[in-house]
Scaffold this motif. Sequence first.
Motif, PDB file in Angstrom:
ATOM      1  N   ALA A 102       3.370 -23.090  17.072  1.00 28.51           N
ATOM      2  CA  ALA A 102       3.529 -21.882  16.214  1.00 28.51           C
ATOM      3  C   ALA A 102       4.866 -20.927  16.665  1.00 28.51           C
ATOM      4  CB  ALA A 102       2.368 -21.048  16.482  1.00 28.51           C
ATOM      5  N   VAL A 103       5.362 -19.989  16.047  1.00 29.88           N
ATOM      6  CA  VAL A 103       6.214 -19.101  16.181  1.00 29.88           C
ATOM      7  C   VAL A 103       5.473 -17.889  15.865  1.00 29.88           C
ATOM      8  CG1 VAL A 103       8.376 -17.944  16.040  1.00 29.88           C
ATOM      9  CG2 VAL A 103       8.264 -20.529  16.195  1.00 29.88           C
ATOM     10  N   VAL A 104       5.338 -16.823  16.490  1.00 33.32           N
ATOM     11  CA  VAL A 104       4.948 -15.292  16.000  1.00 33.32           C
ATOM     12  C   VAL A 104       5.946 -14.397  16.343  1.00 33.32           C
ATOM     13  CG1 VAL A 104       2.529 -16.214  16.616  1.00 33.32           C
ATOM     14  CG2 VAL A 104       3.837 -14.853  18.410  1.00 33.32           C
ATOM     15  N   THR A 105       6.126 -13.501  15.440  1.00 35.00           N
ATOM     16  CA  THR A 105       7.002 -12.486  15.607  1.00 35.00           C
ATOM     17  C   THR A 105       6.607 -11.155  14.947  1.00 35.00           C
ATOM     18  OG1 THR A 105       9.320 -11.800  15.362  1.00 35.00           O
ATOM     19  CG2 THR A 105       8.307 -13.189  13.800  1.00 35.00           C
ATOM     20  N   PHE A 134       4.977 -10.780  11.396  1.00 34.64           N
ATOM     21  CA  PHE A 134       4.524  -9.376  10.838  1.00 34.64           C
ATOM     22  C   PHE A 134       5.476  -8.292  10.694  1.00 34.64           C
ATOM     23  CE2 PHE A 134       1.561 -11.946  12.954  1.00 34.64           C
ATOM     24  CZ  PHE A 134       0.307 -11.917  12.224  1.00 34.64           C
ATOM     25  N   ASP A 135       5.815  -7.616   9.806  1.00 29.13           N
ATOM     26  CA  ASP A 135       7.198  -6.840   9.792  1.00 29.13           C
ATOM     27  C   ASP A 135       6.568  -5.699   8.527  1.00 29.13           C
ATOM     28  OD1 ASP A 135       9.418  -5.561  10.342  1.00 29.13           O
ATOM     29  OD2 ASP A 135      10.778  -7.476   9.814  1.00 29.13           O
ATOM     30  N   ALA A 136       7.755  -4.849   8.269  1.00 27.98           N
ATOM     31  CA  ALA A 136       7.358  -3.918   7.174  1.00 27.98           C
ATOM     32  C   ALA A 136       8.966  -3.605   6.672  1.00 27.98           C
ATOM     33  CB  ALA A 136       6.628  -2.673   7.734  1.00 27.98           C
ATOM     34  N   ASN A 137       8.769  -2.865   5.402  1.00 34.10           N
ATOM     35  CA  ASN A 137      10.119  -2.285   4.842  1.00 34.10           C
ATOM     36  C   ASN A 137      10.291  -1.133   5.604  1.00 34.10           C
ATOM     37  OD1 ASN A 137      11.077  -4.473   2.540  1.00 34.10           O
ATOM     38  ND2 ASN A 137       9.000  -4.240   2.303  1.00 34.10           N
ATOM     39  N   TYR A 138      10.844  -1.083   6.593  1.00 34.02           N
ATOM     40  CA  TYR A 138      10.999   0.225   7.285  1.00 34.02           C
ATOM     41  C   TYR A 138      12.153   1.067   6.935  1.00 34.02           C
ATOM     42  CZ  TYR A 138       7.839  -1.553  10.733  1.00 34.02           C
ATOM     43  OH  TYR A 138       6.611  -2.219  11.424  1.00 34.02           O
ATOM     44  N   GLY A 146      13.491 -24.929   3.846  1.00 39.92           N
ATOM     45  CA  GLY A 146      12.768 -26.041   3.806  1.00 39.92           C
ATOM     46  C   GLY A 146      11.393 -26.019   4.197  1.00 39.92           C
ATOM     47  N   PHE A 147      10.898 -24.844   4.512  1.00 39.46           N
ATOM     48  CA  PHE A 147       9.397 -24.840   4.907  1.00 39.46           C
ATOM     49  C   PHE A 147       8.572 -25.412   3.867  1.00 39.46           C
ATOM     50  CE2 PHE A 147      10.798 -21.420   7.574  1.00 39.46           C
ATOM     51  CZ  PHE A 147      10.073 -21.440   8.786  1.00 39.46           C
ATOM     52  N   SER A 148       7.352 -25.992   4.276  1.00 39.98           N
ATOM     53  CA  SER A 148       6.654 -26.948   3.136  1.00 39.98           C
ATOM     54  C   SER A 148       5.824 -25.995   2.541  1.00 39.98           C
ATOM     55  CB  SER A 148       5.832 -27.917   4.026  1.00 39.98           C
ATOM     56  OG  SER A 148       4.841 -27.371   4.889  1.00 39.98           O
ATOM     57  N   SER A 149       5.333 -24.733   2.985  1.00 40.95           N
ATOM     58  CA  SER A 149       4.450 -23.739   2.387  1.00 40.95           C
ATOM     59  C   SER A 149       4.715 -22.481   2.932  1.00 40.95           C
ATOM     60  CB  SER A 149       3.147 -24.445   2.245  1.00 40.95           C
ATOM     61  OG  SER A 149       2.500 -24.549   3.557  1.00 40.95           O
ATOM     62  N   TRP A 150       4.299 -21.674   1.993  1.00 38.47           N
ATOM     63  CA  TRP A 150       4.336 -20.170   2.761  1.00 38.47           C
ATOM     64  C   TRP A 150       3.443 -19.271   1.708  1.00 38.47           C
ATOM     65  CZ3 TRP A 150       8.240 -22.947   0.534  1.00 38.47           C
ATOM     66  CH2 TRP A 150       8.716 -22.588  -0.687  1.00 38.47           C
ATOM     67  N   ARG A 151       3.153 -18.205   2.472  1.00 39.60           N
ATOM     68  CA  ARG A 151       2.440 -17.085   1.539  1.00 39.60           C
ATOM     69  C   ARG A 151       2.625 -15.725   2.446  1.00 39.60           C
ATOM     70  NH1 ARG A 151      -2.120 -19.506   4.408  1.00 39.60           N
ATOM     71  NH2 ARG A 151      -3.285 -18.157   5.739  1.00 39.60           N
ATOM     72  N   SER A 152       2.315 -14.435   1.685  1.00 39.37           N
ATOM     73  CA  SER A 152       2.444 -13.140   2.011  1.00 39.37           C
ATOM     74  C   SER A 152       1.312 -12.557   1.871  1.00 39.37           C
ATOM     75  CB  SER A 152       3.665 -12.329   1.340  1.00 39.37           C
ATOM     76  OG  SER A 152       4.899 -13.264   1.410  1.00 39.37           O
ATOM     77  N   ASP A 178       4.873   4.317   3.445  1.00 38.29           N
ATOM     78  CA  ASP A 178       6.015   4.107   2.922  1.00 38.29           C
ATOM     79  C   ASP A 178       6.563   2.730   3.410  1.00 38.29           C
ATOM     80  OD1 ASP A 178       6.456   6.115   1.317  1.00 38.29           O
ATOM     81  OD2 ASP A 178       7.371   7.513   2.991  1.00 38.29           O
ATOM     82  N   ALA A 179       6.137   2.215   4.468  1.00 32.59           N
ATOM     83  CA  ALA A 179       6.375   0.914   5.087  1.00 32.59           C
ATOM     84  C   ALA A 179       5.139   0.231   5.536  1.00 32.59           C
ATOM     85  CB  ALA A 179       7.347   1.172   6.168  1.00 32.59           C
ATOM     86  N   PRO A 180       4.222  -0.064   4.817  1.00 28.96           N
ATOM     87  CA  PRO A 180       3.029  -0.770   5.223  1.00 28.96           C
ATOM     88  C   PRO A 180       3.388  -2.271   6.056  1.00 28.96           C
ATOM     89  CG  PRO A 180       3.225  -0.963   2.819  1.00 28.96           C
ATOM     90  CD  PRO A 180       4.174  -0.056   3.304  1.00 28.96           C
ATOM     91  N   MET A 181       2.434  -2.629   6.791  1.00 29.25           N
ATOM     92  CA  MET A 181       2.812  -3.696   7.472  1.00 29.25           C
ATOM     93  C   MET A 181       2.392  -5.058   6.600  1.00 29.25           C
ATOM     94  SD  MET A 181       2.112  -5.067  11.364  1.00 29.25           S
ATOM     95  CE  MET A 181       3.371  -4.177  11.986  1.00 29.25           C
ATOM     96  N   PHE A 182       3.444  -6.029   6.627  1.00 33.99           N
ATOM     97  CA  PHE A 182       2.799  -7.272   5.951  1.00 33.99           C
ATOM     98  C   PHE A 182       2.848  -8.431   6.695  1.00 33.99           C
ATOM     99  CE2 PHE A 182       7.645  -6.866   5.317  1.00 33.99           C
ATOM    100  CZ  PHE A 182       8.043  -8.060   5.816  1.00 33.99           C
ATOM    101  N   LEU A 183       2.175  -9.399   6.462  1.00 28.23           N
ATOM    102  CA  LEU A 183       2.061 -10.901   7.174  1.00 28.23           C
ATOM    103  C   LEU A 183       3.000 -11.664   6.127  1.00 28.23           C
ATOM    104  CD1 LEU A 183       1.281 -13.341   8.761  1.00 28.23           C
ATOM    105  CD2 LEU A 183      -0.852 -13.436   7.227  1.00 28.23           C
ATOM    106  N   PHE A 184       3.959 -12.403   6.799  1.00 30.20           N
ATOM    107  CA  PHE A 184       4.571 -13.627   6.344  1.00 30.20           C
ATOM    108  C   PHE A 184       4.310 -14.647   6.901  1.00 30.20           C
ATOM    109  CE2 PHE A 184       8.189 -16.792   5.690  1.00 30.20           C
ATOM    110  CZ  PHE A 184       7.800 -16.834   4.330  1.00 30.20           C
ATOM    111  N   TRP A 185       3.638 -15.864   6.349  1.00 25.90           N
ATOM    112  CA  TRP A 185       3.224 -16.987   6.948  1.00 25.90           C
ATOM    113  C   TRP A 185       3.684 -18.145   6.215  1.00 25.90           C
ATOM    114  CZ3 TRP A 185       0.958 -21.602   5.161  1.00 25.90           C
ATOM    115  CH2 TRP A 185       0.378 -22.268   5.987  1.00 25.90           C
ATOM    116  N   ALA A 186       4.333 -19.237   7.054  1.00 26.18           N
ATOM    117  CA  ALA A 186       5.157 -20.284   6.503  1.00 26.18           C
ATOM    118  C   ALA A 186       4.810 -21.706   7.598  1.00 26.18           C
ATOM    119  CB  ALA A 186       6.456 -20.180   6.476  1.00 26.18           C
ATOM    120  N   ARG A 187       4.506 -22.617   6.790  1.00 20.15           N
ATOM    121  CA  ARG A 187       4.265 -23.917   7.685  1.00 20.15           C
ATOM    122  C   ARG A 187       5.448 -24.735   7.418  1.00 20.15           C
ATOM    123  NH1 ARG A 187      -0.487 -26.322   8.997  1.00 20.15           N
ATOM    124  NH2 ARG A 187      -1.753 -24.757   7.781  1.00 20.15           N
ATOM    125  N   LYS A 188       5.794 -25.372   8.238  1.00 20.93           N
ATOM    126  CA  LYS A 188       7.030 -26.377   8.609  1.00 20.93           C
ATOM    127  C   LYS A 188       6.513 -27.783   7.797  1.00 20.93           C
ATOM    128  CE  LYS A 188      10.435 -28.590  11.270  1.00 20.93           C
ATOM    129  NZ  LYS A 188      11.164 -28.825  12.740  1.00 20.93           N
TER     130      LYS A 188
END
Length: 252
Positions: A124-127, A157-161, A220-226, A242-252
């Motif tokens: 896993a990679v977390v950021t 985990f990020d946001a539209n800062y 080329g990730f196999s699947s993803w979701r937000s 104005d900049a709520p935190m979101f999760l972006f998840w992706a599987r290789k």
Amino acid sequence: MDQQKQRKREEEIEDRVRDYWTIRTKDFNTVRLNELHGEISGRWIAELRKLLPEGRTLSILDAGTGTGFFAILLAKDGHKVTGIDLTPTMLEAAKETARAFDVTVSFQQMNVQETSFDDESFDAVVTRNVTWTLPDPEKAYREWHRVLKSGGVLLNFDANYADNVRHKNQKESWIKPEGVYGHVGMTQELMQENAEITLSMPASEHRRPKWDEALAEKIGFSSWRSDETLGKRILQENDMSDAPMFLFWARK
């Protein structure tokens, strides 16, 4: 832009970002320590457990570890964690906190866009709050895809800062020293530098996480979701309107 000019531009941005976070390390670490010692850390680890592969000790890369919040939290949960960051003072603070929590984490100074790890090194990679600071986020996504094992997952985990900057919403950025999310100890000069860095980054030009989804497909990730409700669950009243935190998840 040719590759040499592009790389020079990236290095200039990276130097500016490193200088900013060097100045901010002490106050930034105060907030992260508040998180580690507070009930919010329980919400974070519960969320991470739901998103990570189950049933085994994982090899995890914390990309842009800062002062080590995710790395320490995941090491406490029994995983083998490597934390990388561009800023040496951040890594020194992370090492000190890891010692205080009696956990083992391999902290290394490294650019998240160009790591020295072998292919398929991590489960896993977390950021967290990293892609918005990068001169070439696509390069980072490709690198994270490369170092993930087949079936491994990326948690970003990020946001539209940039939206917070455009709306000039400083109220939600300034917090007291006991706060768990936002800016402590900011001067007007540092706030201006933060705003200029934010708006200069490629991520500020895009609507996220839709943009991240498009990158995942391209790479080329196999699947993803937000999940754009993440901030309300974890940060709760501290999440920025104005900049709520979101999760972006992706599987290789």
